[in-house]
Design an enzyme around this catalytic site. Structure first.
Site, PDB file in Angstrom:
ATOM      1  N   ASN A  49     -28.653  53.972 -28.935  1.00  7.86           N
ATOM      2  CA  ASN A  49     -28.307  52.678 -28.370  1.00  7.86           C
ATOM      3  C   ASN A  49     -28.923  51.608 -29.265  1.00  7.86           C
ATOM      4  O   ASN A  49     -30.120  51.323 -29.172  1.00  7.86           O
ATOM      5  CB  ASN A  49     -28.847  52.570 -26.936  1.00  7.86           C
ATOM      6  CG  ASN A  49     -28.390  51.304 -26.239  1.00  7.86           C
ATOM      7  OD1 ASN A  49     -27.988  50.337 -26.888  1.00  7.86           O
ATOM      8  ND2 ASN A  49     -28.458  51.288 -24.924  1.00  7.86           N
ATOM      9  N   ASP A 104     -16.944  46.103 -28.475  1.00 13.81           N
ATOM     10  CA  ASP A 104     -16.446  45.871 -27.118  1.00 13.81           C
ATOM     11  C   ASP A 104     -16.496  44.375 -26.826  1.00 13.81           C
ATOM     12  O   ASP A 104     -17.559  43.753 -26.912  1.00 13.81           O
ATOM     13  CB  ASP A 104     -17.331  46.629 -26.119  1.00 13.81           C
ATOM     14  CG  ASP A 104     -16.748  46.650 -24.719  1.00 13.81           C
ATOM     15  OD1 ASP A 104     -15.996  45.716 -24.359  1.00 13.81           O
ATOM     16  OD2 ASP A 104     -17.049  47.605 -23.963  1.00 13.81           O
ATOM     17  N   GLY A 161     -22.070  51.247 -33.617  1.00 15.99           N
ATOM     18  CA  GLY A 161     -20.860  51.561 -32.877  1.00 15.99           C
ATOM     19  C   GLY A 161     -19.813  52.098 -33.823  1.00 15.99           C
ATOM     20  O   GLY A 161     -18.692  51.581 -33.894  1.00 15.99           O
ATOM     21  N   GLU A 192      -9.853  51.700 -34.869  1.00 14.41           N
ATOM     22  CA  GLU A 192      -9.468  50.464 -34.182  1.00 14.41           C
ATOM     23  C   GLU A 192      -8.689  49.539 -35.114  1.00 14.41           C
ATOM     24  O   GLU A 192      -7.709  48.912 -34.711  1.00 14.41           O
ATOM     25  CB  GLU A 192     -10.712  49.750 -33.649  1.00 14.41           C
ATOM     26  CG  GLU A 192     -11.299  50.374 -32.402  1.00 14.41           C
ATOM     27  CD  GLU A 192     -10.346  50.328 -31.227  1.00 14.41           C
ATOM     28  OE1 GLU A 192      -9.653  49.303 -31.065  1.00 14.41           O
ATOM     29  OE2 GLU A 192     -10.288  51.313 -30.473  1.00 14.41           O
ATOM     30  N   GLU A 224     -23.805  55.642 -32.716  1.00 14.66           N
ATOM     31  CA  GLU A 224     -22.756  55.701 -31.708  1.00 14.66           C
ATOM     32  C   GLU A 224     -23.378  56.141 -30.387  1.00 14.66           C
ATOM     33  O   GLU A 224     -24.181  57.068 -30.348  1.00 14.66           O
ATOM     34  CB  GLU A 224     -21.668  56.685 -32.138  1.00 14.66           C
ATOM     35  CG  GLU A 224     -20.600  56.947 -31.114  1.00 14.66           C
ATOM     36  CD  GLU A 224     -19.858  55.689 -30.684  1.00 14.66           C
ATOM     37  OE1 GLU A 224     -19.702  55.503 -29.452  1.00 14.66           O
ATOM     38  OE2 GLU A 224     -19.437  54.899 -31.557  1.00 14.66           O
ATOM     39  N   ILE A 225     -22.993  55.467 -29.307  1.00  9.57           N
ATOM     40  CA  ILE A 225     -23.615  55.728 -28.018  1.00  9.57           C
ATOM     41  C   ILE A 225     -22.929  56.852 -27.242  1.00  9.57           C
ATOM     42  O   ILE A 225     -23.527  57.478 -26.379  1.00  9.57           O
ATOM     43  CB  ILE A 225     -23.651  54.426 -27.178  1.00  9.57           C
ATOM     44  CG1 ILE A 225     -24.706  54.527 -26.073  1.00  9.57           C
ATOM     45  CG2 ILE A 225     -22.272  54.104 -26.610  1.00  9.57           C
ATOM     46  CD1 ILE A 225     -24.980  53.203 -25.384  1.00  9.57           C
ATOM     47  N   LEU A 282     -17.946  46.447 -36.227  1.00  4.46           N
ATOM     48  CA  LEU A 282     -16.494  46.453 -36.403  1.00  4.46           C
ATOM     49  C   LEU A 282     -15.789  46.717 -35.077  1.00  4.46           C
ATOM     50  O   LEU A 282     -15.992  47.758 -34.452  1.00  4.46           O
ATOM     51  CB  LEU A 282     -16.093  47.513 -37.433  1.00  4.46           C
ATOM     52  CG  LEU A 282     -16.877  47.515 -38.759  1.00  4.46           C
ATOM     53  CD1 LEU A 282     -16.252  48.484 -39.747  1.00  4.46           C
ATOM     54  CD2 LEU A 282     -16.979  46.122 -39.345  1.00  4.46           C
TER      55      LEU A 282
END
Length: 324
Positions: free
Chosen positions: A194, A217, A111, A294, A134-135, A214
């Protein structure tokens, strides 16, 4: 034989045993005798499945996922280190050149978002291959474009040419100093994947030395907790691809999620928490806290960051039951 079933049969017995041990402890409310889990693998075989509980989509959504690590063509991602594969190459025989055999991805950012951590670590470990998973399609493309631009810029700097363009949030310090970054970002790449379903398709047993989660969700609703990136089922996969001594880095600004991740990692017998004193000496930790988009957002808002890092053990270790 189905791909998933084949992976389950090939899974490391040590990791399966550790995952099963957790389920037995949970069911009985106390640590089980060593070896108990080995005789009960049948009822808990689902522990080595890597289905994403939050998705019913099949592998057709992720055509870049290889059937096994040996089938992955890394030359697309790291042309400096790998020769292109011929279309006629026998994939069953595995990699055909020395580069494939000697160089492997060691860091995985699950992610990876906009790639902030990857861009920070690439010059620090110029000979270590690192991959972001990364999705989201558009975000993956953004990171891929950033890496491509940085490679061009830093090759120009290495050739004594001053680049006329700049790339946001990636290599600015080196560009400002008109100095090529160590490695020139040839050691970093990104792929749309995924990780909850296909991580062992990319990495062999014990291949990774670091894996990062990191600001994942948080999936606040209780019915969505099964979709969190840290769970007992998924920890079996992470233990499989991590080498002994490898490190899992987790950080979040959501205390409930932090406690969830700590609870599950503490319960898994192949991981032990790394003391804060040791983490202070780890050059990676500061970038884990600050390099991602983030992380920067949390800083701007004055929020709290909860860090927990765990080392992959050589084998399952269970504490002795306390005497009455």
């Amino acid at each position: 034989m189905g791909r998933k079933r084949k992976r389950m049969q090939e899974r490391d017995p040590e990791v399966v045993a550790a995952a099963t041990q957790v389920e037995l402890d949970k069911a009985t409310g106390m640590p089980q005798a060593k070896g108990t889990c080995q005789s009960l693998l049948g009822p808990y075989a689902s522990l080595v499945s890597i289905d994403n509980p939050s998705s019913t989509a099949g592998s057709s959504r992720f055509p870049n996922s290889p059937a096994s690590p040996a089938e992955m063509d890394w030359s697309i991602h790291y042309p400096k280190y790998f020769s292109p594969r011929e279309a006629s190459e026998n994939l069953d025989a595995g990699p055909s050149n020395a580069a494939h055999l000697s160089k492997k991805v060691e860091f995985a950012d699950v992610g990876c978002g906009f790639g902030g951590l990857l861009m920070a670590l690439a010059p620090l470990f110029p000979e270590t291959l690192m991959l972001g998973l990364e999705i989201r399609v558009s975000v993956t493309q953004f990171v891929a474009d950033k890496i491509a631009a940085l490679r061009v810029q830093h090759q120009q700097l290495a050739d004594g040419i001053i680049p006329e363009i700049s790339v946001p949030e990636g290599g600015e310090a080196y560009l400002a100093e008109k100095e090529a970054a160590p490695g020139g970002y040839q050691n970093v790449s990104v792929i749309r994947a995924n990780a909850m379903k296909f991580l062992p398709n990319f990495f062999e047993k014990g291949q990774l030395s670091k894996i990062f989660f990191l600001f994942p969700d948080p999936h606040f609703k209780a019915r969505k907790h099964k979709a969190r990136i840290i769970s007992q089922t998924l920890l079996a996969e992470y233990a499989y691809v991590l080498r002994p001594g490898g490190i899992v880095y987790t950080i979040t600004d959501v205390e409930d999620l932090h406690l969830w991740m700590v609870q599950h990692l503490e319960a898994f017998p192949l991981f032990e928490r790394i003391a804060d004193e040791e983490l202070e000496k780890d050059v990676v930790v500061e970038h884990v806290r600050t390099a991602t988009e983030e992380g920067k957002k949390v800083e701007r808002k004055g929020g709290e960051k909860y860090l927990a890092c765990y080392r992959r053990l050589d084998g399952p270790t269970r504490p002795k039951a306390a005497e009455a």
